[in-house]
Design a protein around this motif. Structure first.
Motif, PDB file in Angstrom:
ATOM      1  N   ASP A  42      -5.907  10.403  -9.795  1.00 28.55           N
ATOM      2  CA  ASP A  42      -5.234  11.134 -10.863  1.00 28.55           C
ATOM      3  C   ASP A  42      -3.768  10.709 -10.947  1.00 28.55           C
ATOM      4  O   ASP A  42      -3.299   9.898 -10.147  1.00 28.55           O
ATOM      5  CB  ASP A  42      -5.360  12.650 -10.681  1.00 28.55           C
ATOM      6  N   LYS A  43      -3.068  11.247 -11.926  1.00 29.69           N
ATOM      7  CA  LYS A  43      -1.672  10.893 -12.163  1.00 29.69           C
ATOM      8  C   LYS A  43      -0.799  11.167 -10.937  1.00 29.69           C
ATOM      9  O   LYS A  43       0.056  10.351 -10.578  1.00 29.69           O
ATOM     10  CB  LYS A  43      -1.165  11.689 -13.367  1.00 29.69           C
ATOM     11  N   GLU A  44      -1.018  12.268 -10.265  1.00 25.44           N
ATOM     12  CA  GLU A  44      -0.228  12.627  -9.085  1.00 25.44           C
ATOM     13  C   GLU A  44      -0.444  11.631  -7.945  1.00 25.44           C
ATOM     14  O   GLU A  44       0.500  11.261  -7.250  1.00 25.44           O
ATOM     15  CB  GLU A  44      -0.579  14.044  -8.623  1.00 25.44           C
ATOM     16  N   SER A  45      -1.682  11.190  -7.744  1.00 25.10           N
ATOM     17  CA  SER A  45      -1.932  10.231  -6.669  1.00 25.10           C
ATOM     18  C   SER A  45      -1.267   8.886  -6.965  1.00 25.10           C
ATOM     19  O   SER A  45      -0.748   8.237  -6.054  1.00 25.10           O
ATOM     20  CB  SER A  45      -3.437  10.063  -6.409  1.00 25.10           C
ATOM     21  N   PHE A  46      -1.250   8.470  -8.223  1.00 25.79           N
ATOM     22  CA  PHE A  46      -0.562   7.226  -8.569  1.00 25.79           C
ATOM     23  C   PHE A  46       0.943   7.355  -8.333  1.00 25.79           C
ATOM     24  O   PHE A  46       1.592   6.419  -7.868  1.00 25.79           O
ATOM     25  CB  PHE A  46      -0.843   6.817 -10.021  1.00 25.79           C
ATOM     26  N   LYS A  47       1.517   8.526  -8.622  1.00 26.08           N
ATOM     27  CA  LYS A  47       2.945   8.752  -8.376  1.00 26.08           C
ATOM     28  C   LYS A  47       3.246   8.695  -6.884  1.00 26.08           C
ATOM     29  O   LYS A  47       4.248   8.114  -6.459  1.00 26.08           O
ATOM     30  CB  LYS A  47       3.372  10.105  -8.962  1.00 26.08           C
ATOM     31  N   ARG A  48       2.383   9.272  -6.064  1.00 24.22           N
ATOM     32  CA  ARG A  48       2.581   9.249  -4.610  1.00 24.22           C
ATOM     33  C   ARG A  48       2.483   7.812  -4.082  1.00 24.22           C
ATOM     34  O   ARG A  48       3.276   7.393  -3.238  1.00 24.22           O
ATOM     35  CB  ARG A  48       1.546  10.139  -3.923  1.00 24.22           C
ATOM     36  N   ILE A  49       1.524   7.063  -4.579  1.00 17.71           N
ATOM     37  CA  ILE A  49       1.375   5.660  -4.177  1.00 17.71           C
ATOM     38  C   ILE A  49       2.626   4.872  -4.541  1.00 17.71           C
ATOM     39  O   ILE A  49       3.149   4.105  -3.726  1.00 17.71           O
ATOM     40  CB  ILE A  49       0.103   5.047  -4.815  1.00 17.71           C
ATOM     41  N   ASP A  50       3.128   5.067  -5.757  1.00 14.19           N
ATOM     42  CA  ASP A  50       4.354   4.370  -6.179  1.00 14.19           C
ATOM     43  C   ASP A  50       5.537   4.729  -5.283  1.00 14.19           C
ATOM     44  O   ASP A  50       6.331   3.859  -4.919  1.00 14.19           O
ATOM     45  CB  ASP A  50       4.685   4.697  -7.639  1.00 14.19           C
ATOM     46  N   ARG A  51       5.664   6.002  -4.906  1.00  8.80           N
ATOM     47  CA  ARG A  51       6.762   6.438  -4.034  1.00  8.80           C
ATOM     48  C   ARG A  51       6.674   5.753  -2.671  1.00  8.80           C
ATOM     49  O   ARG A  51       7.676   5.266  -2.142  1.00  8.80           O
ATOM     50  CB  ARG A  51       6.750   7.963  -3.870  1.00  8.80           C
ATOM     51  N   HIS A  52       5.484   5.678  -2.116  1.00  8.96           N
ATOM     52  CA  HIS A  52       5.309   5.034  -0.808  1.00  8.96           C
ATOM     53  C   HIS A  52       5.542   3.524  -0.896  1.00  8.96           C
ATOM     54  O   HIS A  52       6.108   2.936   0.030  1.00  8.96           O
ATOM     55  CB  HIS A  52       3.934   5.358  -0.224  1.00  8.96           C
ATOM     56  N   ARG A  53       5.131   2.898  -1.981  1.00 10.67           N
ATOM     57  CA  ARG A  53       5.394   1.459  -2.151  1.00 10.67           C
ATOM     58  C   ARG A  53       6.896   1.189  -2.227  1.00 10.67           C
ATOM     59  O   ARG A  53       7.388   0.212  -1.667  1.00 10.67           O
ATOM     60  CB  ARG A  53       4.699   0.925  -3.400  1.00 10.67           C
ATOM     61  N   GLU A  54       7.604   2.065  -2.903  1.00  5.51           N
ATOM     62  CA  GLU A  54       9.067   1.923  -3.000  1.00  5.51           C
ATOM     63  C   GLU A  54       9.709   2.051  -1.620  1.00  5.51           C
ATOM     64  O   GLU A  54      10.635   1.321  -1.289  1.00  5.51           O
ATOM     65  CB  GLU A  54       9.635   2.974  -3.967  1.00  5.51           C
ATOM     66  N   MET A  55       9.203   2.974  -0.792  1.00  2.01           N
ATOM     67  CA  MET A  55       9.725   3.150   0.565  1.00  2.01           C
ATOM     68  C   MET A  55       9.519   1.884   1.402  1.00  2.01           C
ATOM     69  O   MET A  55      10.336   1.571   2.263  1.00  2.01           O
ATOM     70  CB  MET A  55       9.031   4.333   1.269  1.00  2.01           C
ATOM     71  N   ARG A  56       8.427   1.169   1.178  1.00  2.00           N
ATOM     72  CA  ARG A  56       8.094  -0.024   1.978  1.00  2.00           C
ATOM     73  C   ARG A  56       8.694  -1.309   1.444  1.00  2.00           C
ATOM     74  O   ARG A  56       8.644  -2.335   2.106  1.00  2.00           O
ATOM     75  CB  ARG A  56       6.569  -0.199   2.037  1.00  2.00           C
ATOM     76  N   LYS A  57       9.245  -1.257   0.246  1.00  2.00           N
ATOM     77  CA  LYS A  57       9.757  -2.465  -0.392  1.00  2.00           C
ATOM     78  C   LYS A  57      10.750  -3.181   0.524  1.00  2.00           C
ATOM     79  O   LYS A  57      11.574  -2.554   1.165  1.00  2.00           O
ATOM     80  CB  LYS A  57      10.431  -2.093  -1.719  1.00  2.00           C
TER      81      LYS A  57
END
Length: 176
Positions: A42-57
């Motif tokens: 869902d939209k919320e899970s995609f937002k969480r994934i994006d946040r974690h990817r940004e943290m790992r960048k």
């Protein structure tokens, strides 16, 4: 080194776990896998994934998606350290997805952790504390809580270290 990190939602366990893996891994910039277990639904899970990817960048992680079947996962060549996030998602996937382990979730996941760790020098596993809110849930949710609790107890036995992050503060339950 195998370390399990637990904590409640929003406790800071993800940031702590990433920094812990980076410190265990040393100055190498590469050869690190981020094993993503959250199935985006869902939209919320995609937002969480994006946040974690940004943290790992810019931290040298290669993302490897694994929703079920951890004991079949082969990491990329040269990978010596991994962060598995999050055990609660993996457990739910194994319990409820059509291709999951179902009733065999606990032994399948623990066998998967052993398989994964054989490929690595360092493994940090993120899990959740979901059973201390005092709420009485429906039977299916209580069964899932028991399964995750059994997995977490198994991880505590396998791990060299076990840390609970509470409001951003790491509490060491098993020193490493």
């Amino acid at each position: 080194m195998l370390v399990t990190v637990t904590g409640g939602s929003g406790s800071g366990k993800s940031e702590y776990s990433e920094n812990l893996l980076l410190s265990l891994d040393g100055k190498r910039h590469g050869g690190r896998a981020y094993i993503a277990t959250m199935y985006p639904y869902d939209k919320e899970s995609f937002k969480r994934i994006d946040r974690h990817r940004e943290m790992r960048k810019n931290k040298g992680f290669t993302t490897v998606e694994c929703y079920t079947g951890l004991k079949q996962l082969m990491l990329p060549e040269g990978c010596r350290s991994a962060l598995l996030e999050c055990m609660s998602n993996l457990a739910a996937n194994e319990c409820f997805m059509e291709n999951g382990a179902g009733a065999d979730t606990v032994p399948e996941i623990l066998a998967g952790v052993r398989h994964l760790y054989k490929q690595l020098d360092n493994l940090v596993i993120v899990t959740n504390e979901i059973s201390s809110d005092g709420t009485l849930y429906e039977r299916e949710t209580r069964n899932y809580q028991k399964i995750l609790g059994d997995i977490n107890r198994g991880l505590a036995g396998l791990s060299d270290g076990f840390v609970e992050v509470v409001y951003g503060i790491p509490v060491i339950h098993k020193a490493f």
